[in-house]
Write a protein that holds these residues in place. Structure first.
Motif, PDB file in Angstrom:
ATOM      1  N   SER A  15     -80.269  17.727-114.836  1.00 10.20           N
ATOM      2  CA  SER A  15     -80.585  16.038-114.911  1.00 10.20           C
ATOM      3  C   SER A  15     -80.532  15.693-113.344  1.00 10.20           C
ATOM      4  O   SER A  15     -80.156  16.360-112.549  1.00 10.20           O
ATOM      5  CB  SER A  15     -79.583  15.265-115.739  1.00 10.20           C
ATOM      6  N   GLU A  16     -81.004  14.313-113.320  1.00 15.37           N
ATOM      7  CA  GLU A  16     -80.635  13.620-111.962  1.00 15.37           C
ATOM      8  C   GLU A  16     -79.263  13.715-111.508  1.00 15.37           C
ATOM      9  O   GLU A  16     -79.100  13.416-110.124  1.00 15.37           O
ATOM     10  CB  GLU A  16     -81.508  12.257-112.107  1.00 15.37           C
ATOM     11  N   HIS A  17     -78.436  13.859-112.298  1.00 12.72           N
ATOM     12  CA  HIS A  17     -77.024  13.851-111.999  1.00 12.72           C
ATOM     13  C   HIS A  17     -76.444  15.370-111.545  1.00 12.72           C
ATOM     14  O   HIS A  17     -75.103  15.367-111.067  1.00 12.72           O
ATOM     15  CB  HIS A  17     -76.190  13.485-113.068  1.00 12.72           C
ATOM     16  N   GLU A  18     -77.272  16.227-111.470  1.00  9.87           N
ATOM     17  CA  GLU A  18     -77.001  17.629-111.162  1.00  9.87           C
ATOM     18  C   GLU A  18     -77.927  18.182-110.115  1.00  9.87           C
ATOM     19  O   GLU A  18     -78.127  19.468-109.869  1.00  9.87           O
ATOM     20  CB  GLU A  18     -77.237  18.546-112.377  1.00  9.87           C
ATOM     21  N   LEU A  19     -78.133  17.301-108.697  1.00 10.18           N
ATOM     22  CA  LEU A  19     -78.850  18.028-108.108  1.00 10.18           C
ATOM     23  C   LEU A  19     -78.533  18.822-107.027  1.00 10.18           C
ATOM     24  O   LEU A  19     -78.906  19.859-106.701  1.00 10.18           O
ATOM     25  CB  LEU A  19     -79.336  16.536-107.136  1.00 10.18           C
ATOM     26  N   ASP A  20     -76.972  18.884-107.035  1.00  9.24           N
ATOM     27  CA  ASP A  20     -76.140  20.037-106.355  1.00  9.24           C
ATOM     28  C   ASP A  20     -76.615  21.391-107.111  1.00  9.24           C
ATOM     29  O   ASP A  20     -76.736  22.341-106.460  1.00  9.24           O
ATOM     30  CB  ASP A  20     -74.953  19.832-105.887  1.00  9.24           C
ATOM     31  N   ALA A  21     -76.352  21.336-108.186  1.00 10.45           N
ATOM     32  CA  ALA A  21     -76.745  22.477-108.946  1.00 10.45           C
ATOM     33  C   ALA A  21     -78.083  23.023-109.123  1.00 10.45           C
ATOM     34  O   ALA A  21     -78.358  24.155-109.089  1.00 10.45           O
ATOM     35  CB  ALA A  21     -76.141  22.441-110.403  1.00 10.45           C
ATOM     36  N   ALA A  22     -78.982  22.076-109.027  1.00  5.68           N
ATOM     37  CA  ALA A  22     -80.347  22.565-108.905  1.00  5.68           C
ATOM     38  C   ALA A  22     -80.738  22.974-107.460  1.00  5.68           C
ATOM     39  O   ALA A  22     -81.363  23.890-107.422  1.00  5.68           O
ATOM     40  CB  ALA A  22     -81.227  21.249-108.867  1.00  5.68           C
ATOM     41  N   GLN A  23     -80.055  22.485-106.350  1.00  2.81           N
ATOM     42  CA  GLN A  23     -80.227  23.040-105.067  1.00  2.81           C
ATOM     43  C   GLN A  23     -79.385  24.518-105.040  1.00  2.81           C
ATOM     44  O   GLN A  23     -80.210  25.244-104.488  1.00  2.81           O
ATOM     45  CB  GLN A  23     -79.411  22.315-104.092  1.00  2.81           C
ATOM     46  N   ALA A  24     -78.364  24.578-105.583  1.00  2.91           N
ATOM     47  CA  ALA A  24     -77.841  26.053-105.591  1.00  2.91           C
ATOM     48  C   ALA A  24     -78.890  27.117-106.403  1.00  2.91           C
ATOM     49  O   ALA A  24     -79.153  28.107-105.900  1.00  2.91           O
ATOM     50  CB  ALA A  24     -76.436  26.187-106.428  1.00  2.91           C
ATOM     51  N   ALA A  25     -79.505  26.662-107.578  1.00  2.00           N
ATOM     52  CA  ALA A  25     -80.656  27.393-108.174  1.00  2.00           C
ATOM     53  C   ALA A  25     -81.633  27.689-107.296  1.00  2.00           C
ATOM     54  O   ALA A  25     -82.182  28.590-107.386  1.00  2.00           O
ATOM     55  CB  ALA A  25     -80.841  26.631-109.686  1.00  2.00           C
TER      56      ALA A  25
END
Length: 176
Positions: free
Chosen positions: A152-162
């Motif tokens: 989600s838009e609230h999980e950008l840090d997790a998306a960056q890690a992925a």
């Protein structure tokens, strides 16, 4: 030949496109999103528009107690606030998102939370009462089923890690 850099599917409304049911955007202000956009990593899409729905349109919700994957399997429907059934348009939009992901080899998506298409953790209750419940929207469910990491838009840090993990796999093989 070098493999293309990983890219990210993103809900168009998060980038400022006025594509939501109410004709507005849901623009997300984020340095990380700006960085990805400047690097040419984002592929924007609104599954609902891709499925043929207009802007504006009546708000729509997955039937109470159901999930996006159940809609895809024909076990549930999407209803709009006027009593209409836009299920087939939502399914066409999810299929368009999957086709884009497959065409470009995308492995990551950042989608708008709460949407009957894009919700990755929470969706509307199905009663048009403003209450959110745990759930997965139709597009998010279909993408996850096909191996896409959906955030989600609230999980950008997790998306960056992925994203960083994907880059490390491309450059040097499996991370140590």
């Amino acid at each position: 030949m070098a493999e293309a850099r990983p890219r990210i599917l993103v809900s168009a409304c998060l980038l400022g496109a006025p594509v939501r049911y109410d004709g507005r955007a849901q623009e997300l202000r984020s340095a990380l999103l700006d960085q990805w956009q400047a690097a040419g990593l984002l592929l924007p899409l609104c599954p609902e528009l891709a499925g043929g729905l207009p802007v504006p349109r009546p708000p729509a919700e997955i039937e109470a107690g159901s999930q996006g994957w159940q809609v895809w399997l024909g076990q549930a429907r999407i209803r709009d606030a006027q009593g209409g059934d836009p299920t087939e348009a939502f399914k066409a939009g999810a299929a368009a998102a999957l086709a884009l992901v497959q065409r470009h080899g995308l492995r990551i998506a950042v989608l708008k939370e709460g949407s009957p298409s894009c919700g990755s953790q929470r969706i509307a209750s199905g009663h048009f009462d403003g209450i959110k419940r745990a759930g997965l929207g139709l597009t998010a469910a279909l993408l996850r089923q096909h191996g896409v990491q959906v955030f989600s838009e609230h999980e950008l840090d997790a998306a960056q890690a992925a994203l960083q993990e994907l880059v490390s796999w491309q450059v040097g093989g499996a991370p140590a």
